[in-house]
Design a protein around this motif. Structure first.
Motif, PDB file in Angstrom:
ATOM      1  N   MET A   1       0.936  -1.173   0.098  1.00 39.64           N
ATOM      2  CA  MET A   1       0.038  -0.008   0.042  1.00 39.64           C
ATOM      3  C   MET A   1       0.871   1.097  -0.206  1.00 39.64           C
ATOM      4  SD  MET A   1      -2.763   1.382   2.789  1.00 39.64           S
ATOM      5  CE  MET A   1      -2.584   3.152   3.273  1.00 39.64           C
ATOM      6  N   PHE A   2       1.787   1.230   0.675  1.00 47.33           N
ATOM      7  CA  PHE A   2       2.759   2.416   0.852  1.00 47.33           C
ATOM      8  C   PHE A   2       3.425   2.589  -0.671  1.00 47.33           C
ATOM      9  CE2 PHE A   2       5.722   4.782   3.835  1.00 47.33           C
ATOM     10  CZ  PHE A   2       4.508   5.255   4.540  1.00 47.33           C
ATOM     11  N   LYS A   3       3.855   1.577  -1.038  1.00 47.87           N
ATOM     12  CA  LYS A   3       4.365   1.979  -2.494  1.00 47.87           C
ATOM     13  C   LYS A   3       3.490   2.652  -3.622  1.00 47.87           C
ATOM     14  CE  LYS A   3       7.929  -1.353  -3.570  1.00 47.87           C
ATOM     15  NZ  LYS A   3       7.795  -3.057  -4.439  1.00 47.87           N
ATOM     16  N   GLN A   4       2.047   2.049  -3.270  1.00 44.25           N
ATOM     17  CA  GLN A   4       1.121   2.299  -4.139  1.00 44.25           C
ATOM     18  C   GLN A   4       0.760   3.932  -3.972  1.00 44.25           C
ATOM     19  OE1 GLN A   4      -2.560   0.589  -3.709  1.00 44.25           O
ATOM     20  NE2 GLN A   4      -1.934  -1.237  -4.792  1.00 44.25           N
ATOM     21  N   LEU A   5       1.010   4.474  -2.389  1.00 47.57           N
ATOM     22  CA  LEU A   5       0.772   5.905  -2.196  1.00 47.57           C
ATOM     23  C   LEU A   5       1.860   6.562  -2.743  1.00 47.57           C
ATOM     24  CD1 LEU A   5      -0.717   7.749  -0.384  1.00 47.57           C
ATOM     25  CD2 LEU A   5       0.620   7.138   1.654  1.00 47.57           C
ATOM     26  N   ILE A   6       2.895   6.009  -2.736  1.00 47.85           N
ATOM     27  CA  ILE A   6       4.100   7.043  -3.103  1.00 47.85           C
ATOM     28  C   ILE A   6       3.993   7.252  -4.705  1.00 47.85           C
ATOM     29  CG2 ILE A   6       6.729   6.990  -3.742  1.00 47.85           C
ATOM     30  CD1 ILE A   6       6.709   5.350  -0.671  1.00 47.85           C
ATOM     31  N   ALA A   7       3.613   5.986  -5.456  1.00 54.04           N
ATOM     32  CA  ALA A   7       3.587   6.164  -6.927  1.00 54.04           C
ATOM     33  C   ALA A   7       2.502   7.318  -7.217  1.00 54.04           C
ATOM     34  CB  ALA A   7       3.236   4.780  -7.333  1.00 54.04           C
ATOM     35  N   LEU A   8       1.447   7.116  -6.427  1.00 54.57           N
ATOM     36  CA  LEU A   8       0.093   7.853  -6.795  1.00 54.57           C
ATOM     37  C   LEU A   8       0.544   9.399  -6.676  1.00 54.57           C
ATOM     38  CD1 LEU A   8      -2.859   5.761  -5.426  1.00 54.57           C
ATOM     39  CD2 LEU A   8      -2.455   6.557  -7.895  1.00 54.57           C
ATOM     40  N   THR A   9       1.104   9.570  -5.344  1.00 54.57           N
ATOM     41  CA  THR A   9       1.434  10.907  -4.994  1.00 54.57           C
ATOM     42  C   THR A   9       2.368  11.663  -5.795  1.00 54.57           C
ATOM     43  OG1 THR A   9       1.003  10.148  -2.700  1.00 54.57           O
ATOM     44  CG2 THR A   9       2.022  12.523  -2.906  1.00 54.57           C
ATOM     45  N   SER A  10       3.435  10.807  -6.387  1.00 53.28           N
ATOM     46  CA  SER A  10       4.375  11.665  -7.254  1.00 53.28           C
ATOM     47  C   SER A  10       3.594  11.738  -8.484  1.00 53.28           C
ATOM     48  CB  SER A  10       5.510  10.561  -7.259  1.00 53.28           C
ATOM     49  OG  SER A  10       5.220   9.489  -8.088  1.00 53.28           O
ATOM     50  N   MET A  11       2.712  10.883  -8.856  1.00 57.32           N
ATOM     51  CA  MET A  11       2.234  11.137 -10.161  1.00 57.32           C
ATOM     52  C   MET A  11       1.300  12.274 -10.075  1.00 57.32           C
ATOM     53  SD  MET A  11      -0.131   8.097 -11.865  1.00 57.32           S
ATOM     54  CE  MET A  11       0.762   6.689 -11.513  1.00 57.32           C
ATOM     55  N   GLY A  12       0.523  12.399  -8.886  1.00 56.76           N
ATOM     56  CA  GLY A  12      -0.261  13.625  -8.769  1.00 56.76           C
ATOM     57  C   GLY A  12       0.595  14.959  -8.909  1.00 56.76           C
ATOM     58  N   ILE A  13       1.858  14.681  -8.225  1.00 63.60           N
ATOM     59  CA  ILE A  13       2.649  15.940  -8.069  1.00 63.60           C
ATOM     60  C   ILE A  13       3.232  16.300  -9.429  1.00 63.60           C
ATOM     61  CG2 ILE A  13       4.585  16.854  -7.212  1.00 63.60           C
ATOM     62  CD1 ILE A  13       3.689  15.823  -4.464  1.00 63.60           C
ATOM     63  N   GLN A  14       3.625  15.288 -10.165  1.00 66.41           N
ATOM     64  CA  GLN A  14       3.953  15.380 -11.328  1.00 66.41           C
ATOM     65  C   GLN A  14       3.058  16.149 -12.554  1.00 66.41           C
ATOM     66  OE1 GLN A  14       5.731  11.789 -12.758  1.00 66.41           O
ATOM     67  NE2 GLN A  14       7.405  11.923 -11.313  1.00 66.41           N
ATOM     68  N   THR A  15       1.832  15.660 -12.594  1.00 66.15           N
ATOM     69  CA  THR A  15       0.791  16.292 -13.155  1.00 66.15           C
ATOM     70  C   THR A  15       0.117  17.836 -12.738  1.00 66.15           C
ATOM     71  OG1 THR A  15      -0.847  15.371 -12.017  1.00 66.15           O
ATOM     72  CG2 THR A  15      -0.092  14.210 -13.989  1.00 66.15           C
ATOM     73  N   LEU A  16       0.639  18.226 -11.729  1.00 61.75           N
ATOM     74  CA  LEU A  16       0.577  19.477 -11.114  1.00 61.75           C
ATOM     75  C   LEU A  16       0.642  20.589 -12.143  1.00 61.75           C
ATOM     76  CD1 LEU A  16       1.550  19.889  -7.394  1.00 61.75           C
ATOM     77  CD2 LEU A  16      -0.748  20.186  -8.458  1.00 61.75           C
ATOM     78  N   PRO A  17       1.540  20.570 -13.005  1.00 64.38           N
ATOM     79  CA  PRO A  17       1.734  21.897 -13.929  1.00 64.38           C
ATOM     80  C   PRO A  17       0.682  21.883 -14.617  1.00 64.38           C
ATOM     81  CG  PRO A  17       3.955  20.622 -13.598  1.00 64.38           C
ATOM     82  CD  PRO A  17       2.906  19.968 -12.726  1.00 64.38           C
ATOM     83  N   GLN A  18       0.000  20.822 -15.020  1.00 63.53           N
ATOM     84  CA  GLN A  18      -1.143  20.844 -16.191  1.00 63.53           C
ATOM     85  C   GLN A  18      -2.249  21.476 -15.478  1.00 63.53           C
ATOM     86  OE1 GLN A  18      -1.795  16.776 -17.145  1.00 63.53           O
ATOM     87  NE2 GLN A  18       0.181  16.394 -17.827  1.00 63.53           N
ATOM     88  N   ARG A  19      -2.348  21.448 -14.073  1.00 63.28           N
ATOM     89  CA  ARG A  19      -3.592  22.085 -13.329  1.00 63.28           C
ATOM     90  C   ARG A  19      -2.825  23.304 -12.608  1.00 63.28           C
ATOM     91  NH1 ARG A  19      -4.244  18.174  -9.444  1.00 63.28           N
ATOM     92  NH2 ARG A  19      -2.522  16.722 -10.546  1.00 63.28           N
ATOM     93  N   ALA A  20      -2.052  23.996 -13.308  1.00 58.86           N
ATOM     94  CA  ALA A  20      -1.367  25.169 -12.345  1.00 58.86           C
ATOM     95  C   ALA A  20      -2.357  26.213 -12.066  1.00 58.86           C
ATOM     96  CB  ALA A  20      -0.451  25.639 -13.608  1.00 58.86           C
ATOM     97  N   GLY A  21      -3.461  26.454 -12.911  1.00 57.70           N
ATOM     98  CA  GLY A  21      -4.536  27.575 -12.625  1.00 57.70           C
ATOM     99  C   GLY A  21      -5.077  27.318 -11.258  1.00 57.70           C
ATOM    100  N   SER A  22      -5.590  26.184 -11.078  1.00 57.02           N
ATOM    101  CA  SER A  22      -6.359  26.020 -10.063  1.00 57.02           C
ATOM    102  C   SER A  22      -5.879  25.446  -8.670  1.00 57.02           C
ATOM    103  CB  SER A  22      -7.533  24.641 -10.270  1.00 57.02           C
ATOM    104  OG  SER A  22      -6.909  23.549 -10.621  1.00 57.02           O
TER     105      SER A  22
END
Lengths: 392, 388
Positions: A1-22
Motif C-alpha cells: 500500500m505504501f508503494k502505491q501511495l508513493i507512486a500515486l502521490t508522485s504521479m499527482g505532483i508530476q501532473t500538477l503543472p497541467q492544473r497550474a491555474g486551479s
C-alpha cells in the motif's frame, strides 16, 4: 500500500503543472490567510513583548490606592518618605533605600512620519534611577543632570517622534529642554519615554507630589513583607504591585483586542480559502477521473487514492502557508510602530514575527488543506471505476 | 433580462463549484462590510459634539495638564465666541474598572447652551437637576445597561480626584433624570455619559481647585473658526498654560490618529482578501467557460453575435458576484452590533452598500473579461469538434 501511495502521490505532483491555474488558487488563497494571520498576531506579540519585558519581579511600583495607572496617581512627599522606610527595599552603600519617586506627564510631540501630535510620556525620575533600573544604558550622548532642564530620550521614542536627537532643544511649556542623550532599556516600555529629573519635571508642571514610587527589593520574595508593611499602614492608602504584573495589566486590553480581531479576520478568511481549496481539489479530481479509474482498474486500492489526493492538497497548502509566513516576515518583521497604549501615552514597539507564529500559520494552512482536500479525496476514492472508464 | 433564466441555468451547471465560489465571495464581502465600517469610524471619528461650529481648547503642552478656570472670562470676550463652557476629565468607573463611565463635571447653564437642541431632557428632570447639588443626568442607554433608576444613589469611583472631606476616591451622586442624544451619529460617543455639577466637583476635590480640563466653545460663524481659534490661543501665548484650540472634529481626528495607521492595516487586509478572491473566482469562471466550449459554439452557430456571447459570460460573472456581495454585505450588517461591543460608537456608513456593490461589479468585470474574450474568439468549427 505504501508503494502505491508513493507512486500515486508522485504521479499527482508530476501532473500538477497541467492544473497550474486551479492549484495556484489553493497556494495563493492560503498564503493570503497565513500572511494576514501572522502579521496581525506579530503586532500583538511585539506589543506584548515590549510590555512584558518591562520590569523585574524584584521591583515594585507603588501608586495611590484606586488609581489604576501612574498617570492618575498622586503621592505626597511624606508618602514617599514612609515608603522609603518600609522593610524589604534594597539599600545602597550609604544605607539609603534604592527607589525612584517619579512624576509622570505626557507631552505633545509630532510623529516623524505623519507630523501629527502624539502623547509621549515624560517621566521625572529620582537620583537613584540607575540603581533602581540597572538595565538603563546611555547609547549616545550623556545622562541628564538634575536641577537643569535636560532630558534623555528612549531609543524607541527617538525613532518615532521629531526632535529627539542629542543636542537638540525641545520647547516644552514655555521653557527650553535640552536632549542630552538617548537611552536603551532592553526594548521595554520605557524606551518609548523621555526621562528627566523628577523635581525639575515637577516644577515645570507645577506639581508638588509624585505619581509613583518604583523600588528595588533585596529579593523578589520580600514582596509580601514590603506590601504588607505599606497596606497595613493607616497613614497610607496605596496599591503595591510587582512591576511585571502592573505592566501586564496595562497591556492586557490592547493585546486582547488585537488578538481577537486578528483571529476573527483570519478565521473568516480561512473559511473563504477552504471553499477555494475544495473547488480546486474537486477540479483536480475531475480532471484526473480517467487516470484514477484506470489506476483503480489495474489494482490500486481506494485508500491510497484517497490519501494521495489528501497529500496533494496538503502539499499545496503547506506551500501556501510557507509563502504567506515568508511574506509576513519579509514585509513586517522588525518594523517599529507605535500606538496609544493603556495609559494615554504612545508605546513604541517592534512587530515581531516569531518562529512560533510562523508555525501557527503553517498549522492553519495544513488545517485548511486537510478540510479542503477531504471531500474531494473521498469522491476520488468512491469513483465507480467501470462508469468512469466508460464515460470518457 | 430575457437571458436571465439562461444565465441562471449556466450558473448552476456545476452546483458544488458555484456554491463554494459563491460562499468564498460572500465571505470576502462580509469582511469588506465589517472592516470598511471600522475604517470609516477611524477616518470620521465622532466627537460627541455635533456641528461645525464647535471648538475645543486644550493645554498645548500636554492633554493631561489642567487649565486655569479664569481663562473662561477672556475666551468669552473674544468676538465671535457665542458661548464657552468648561469640562474636566473625571476618570470614573462604576464598581469595577471595566465598567468605564464617562462622568463629566459640567457648568450646567453654559453646557446646555453650547449643546443647544442636542439632548432630550424632560423639563421636570432638568429642573430637578438644576436644583439638586449632588444630582446627575444619566444617558438613558447607560441606565438600562446597569439597571439604574431615577431617585437612587449612584456611587462612582474616580481614578484621579480625591475628596477634600476624607481623601476618598469614591463619590456619591443622586440620579435625578435621564437624557437621550438627538443626533444618532453621536449616540455611540455619548453612550456612557453621566453629567454632574462643576460646583460640587470643585468644592469637593482635594486638589486642583480652580483648574479645569478643557474648554469647549461655540462660534457664531463657523467660517471664522480658524481665526477665532488663533485669537483664543494668542490670549495665552507665552503664559505658563499655553492653549491649543481646534475645531472639535480636528481634535477627535488627532486623537484617533494616535492609535496609528489603523486604516492602512485594514486596507492591507482587504487588499489581500480581494487579491485572493480575484484568483479564485477568476479560475472558476475560466473553468466553467472552458467546459462549455461546445455549447458556446452551438450558440454562435445559432446566430448569437460575438457581443451577445461576451454579454452572456460577463452577465454570469456579474450575477455571481452581485448575488454573493448582497448576501455578504447583509451578513456584515448583522455583525456590526457584535463589533460595537468591542469598539463603542461604530455606525454603518450609508456609503457601505453602494461602495460594496460597486466593488462587486468591478470584481465581476475583472474575472469575467478573460473568459468572455476567450468565448468571443472561439472558432466555431474547432469548438464544435471540441479541439480546445
Amino acid at each position: 500500500m505504501f508503494k502505491q501511495l508513493i507512486a500515486l502521490t508522485s504521479m499527482g505532483i508530476q501532473t500538477l503543472p497541467q492544473r497550474a491555474g486551479s492549484s495556484s488558487v489553493i497556494v495563493i488563497g492560503i498564503a493570503g490567510v497565513v500572511a494576514v494571520l501572522v502579521s496581525v498576531l506579530a503586532m500583538a506579540t511585539g506589543f506584548r513583548h515590549t510590555m512584558a519585558d518591562s520590569g523585574r519581579p524584584d521591583r515594585v511600583i507603588v501608586l495611590r490606592g484606586g488609581s489604576d495607572a501612574e498617570l492618575n496617581s498622586n503621592l505626597t512627599r511624606s508618602d514617599v518618605d514612609t515608603i522609603a522606610n518600609a522593610p524589604g527595599l534594597a539599600k545602597d552603600a550609604e544605607g539609603k533605600a534604592v527607589l525612584s519617586a517619579e512624576v509622570i506627564t505626557v507631552v505633545n510631540l509630532p510623529k516623524i512620519d505623519t507630523g501629527s501630535d502624539s502623547n509621549v510620556t515624560l517621566r521625572g525620575v529620582g537620583l537613584q534611577v540607575e540603581k533602581v533600573r540597572p538595565e538603563l544604558k546611555i547609547v549616545s550622548g550623556r545622562m541628564f543632570r538634575p536641577a537643569v532642564r535636560e532630558l534623555i530620550a528612549g531609543a524607541g521614542a527617538a525613532k518615532q517622534f521629531r526632535g529627539l536627537t542629542p543636542g537638540s532643544v525641545l520647547h516644552l511649556r514655555n521653557a527650553d529642554w535640552t536632549v542630552t542623550g538617548l537611552f536603551a532599556t532592553n526594548g521595554d516600555v520605557h524606551e518609548s519615554e523621555l526621562l528627566a529629573d523628577a523635581d525639575t519635571v515637577g516644577s515645570a508642571i507645577e506639581r508638588s507630589g509624585y505619581s509613583s514610587v518604583v523600588g528595588l527589593l533585596t529579593s523578589a520574595s520580600e514582596f509580601g513583607t514590603f506590601k504588607d508593611a505599606l497596606t497595613t499602614d493607616p497613614q497610607l492608602k496605596v496599591d503595591v504591585e510587582r512591576e511585571p504584573e502592573y505592566y501586564a495589566a496595562q497591556s492586557k486590553q490592547l493585546t486582547q483586542l488585537i488578538t481577537v480581531v486578528g483571529n476573527t479576520v483570519a478565521i473568516i478568511m480561512a473559511i473563504g480559502a477552504m471553499f477555494g481549496a475544495l473547488n480546486s481539489m474537486y477540479a483536480a479530481v475531475d480532471a484526473r477521473t480517467l487516470e484514477i479509474a484506470t489506476l483503480r482498474a489495474i489494482g490500486f486500492g481506494a485508500l491510497p487514492v484517497l490519501l494521495s489526493v489528501m497529500l496533494e492538497a496538503l502539499a499545496l497548502s503547506l506551500l501556501g502557508g510557507l509563502l504567506g509566513a515568508a511574506l509576513a516576515w519579509w514585509f513586517f518583521n522588525g518594523h517599529t510602530v507605535s500606538t496609544l497604549g493603556g495609559a494615554f501615552a504612545q508605546i513604541v514597539f517592534q512587530v515581531t514575527v516569531t518562529t512560533s507564529l510562523m508555525v501557527t500559520g503553517l498549522v492553519w494552512a495544513c488545517a485548511i488543506g486537510v478540510l479542503g482536500g477531504l471531500f474531494p479525496a473521498v469522491r476520488s476514492a468512491r469513483l465507480p471505476v467501470a462508469e468512469a472508464l466508460r464515460a470518457t | 433580462m430575457k437571458y436571465l433564466p439562461l444565465l441562471w441555468a449556466n450558473l448552476w451547471r456545476k452546483k458544488t463549484r458555484t456554491i463554494f465560489t459563491l460562499l468564498s465571495v460572500v465571505v470576502a464581502f462580509l469582511l469588506y462590510g465589517a472592516l470598511a465600517t471600522i475604517d470609516d469610524a477611524f477616518e470620521n471619528p465622532q466627537t460627541g459634539l455635533t456641528g461645525v461650529d464647535k471648538l475645543i481648547t486644550t493645554n498645548k503642552f500636554s492633554l493631561t495638564l489642567l487649565l486655569p478656570f479664569s481663562d473662561v472670562q477672556q475666551i468669552a470676550a473674544v468676538p465671535g465666541v457665542a458661548v464657552v463652557t468648561w469640562i474636566t476629565w473625571f476618570g470614573a468607573y462604576y464598581q469595577e474598572s471595566k465598567n468605564f463611565v464617562f462622568a463629566l463635571p459640567i457648568d450646567t447653564p453654559t453646557y446646555f447652551d453650547l449643546h443647544k437642541d442636542e439632548f432630550v431632557v424632560s423639563d421636570a428632570e432638568m429642573a430637578a437637576f438644576r436644583n439638586t447639588r449632588s444630582g446627575v443626568l444619566v444617558n438613558s442607554a447607560l441606565m438600562k445597561k446597569f439597571g439604574w433608576h431615577v431617585g437612587q444613589k449612584l456611587p462612582l469611583h474616580s481614578t484621579i480626584w480625591t475628596q477634600k472631606a476624607d481623601g476618598s476616591l469614591d463619590w456619591t451622586f443622586d440620579i435625578v433624570g435621564t437624557f437621550a442624544v438627538k443626533d444618532p451619529t453621536q449616540a455611540g460617543q455619548q453612550a456612557s455619559t453621566v453629567l454632574f455639577h462643576y460646583e460640587l466637583f470643585d468644592e469637593g476635590r482635594s486638589f486642583g481647585k480652580g483648574q479645569v480640563g478643557w474648554f469647549e466653545e461655540r462660534v457664531v460663524d463657523p467660517s471664522q473658526s480658524v481665526q477665532i481659534a488663533q485669537k483664543i490661543d494668542a490670549l495665552f501665548a507665552n503664559s505658563p498654560n499655553e492653549t491649543k484650540t481646534q475645531p472639535a472634529k480636528d481634535f477627535a481626528m488627532s486623537f484617533v490618529k494616535q492609535f496609528g495607521d489603523v486604516g492602512f492595516v485594514l486596507r492591507a487586509i482587504l487588499g489581500a482578501v480581494f487579491f485572493t478572491l480575484l484568483f479564485l473566482t477568476g479560475n472558476t469562471m475560466m473553468q466553467s467557460v472552458r467546459e462549455r466550449t461546445p455549447e458556446l459554439a452551438v450558440l454562435k452557430t445559432l446566430g448569437f453575435s460575438d457581443a451577445k456571447v461576451v454579454g452572456l459570460v460577463i452577465g454570469e460573472s456579474l450575477l455571481l458576484c452581485l448575488l454573493a456581495a448582497v448576501v455578504g454585505l447583509a451578513a456584515s450588517y448583522a455583525l456590526i452590533p457584535v463589533i460595537r461591543t468591542v469598539l463603542q460608537g461604530i455606525v454603518t456608513s450609508p456609503w457601505l452598500l453602494p461602495h460594496g456593490l460597486g466593488l462587486a461589479v468591478l470584481l465581476a468585470l475583472l474575472v469575467g473579461t478573460p473568459p468572455a474574450l476567450r468565448a468571443m474568439r472561439l472558432n466555431v468549427v474547432d469548438a464544435l469538434m471540441d479541439k480546445r
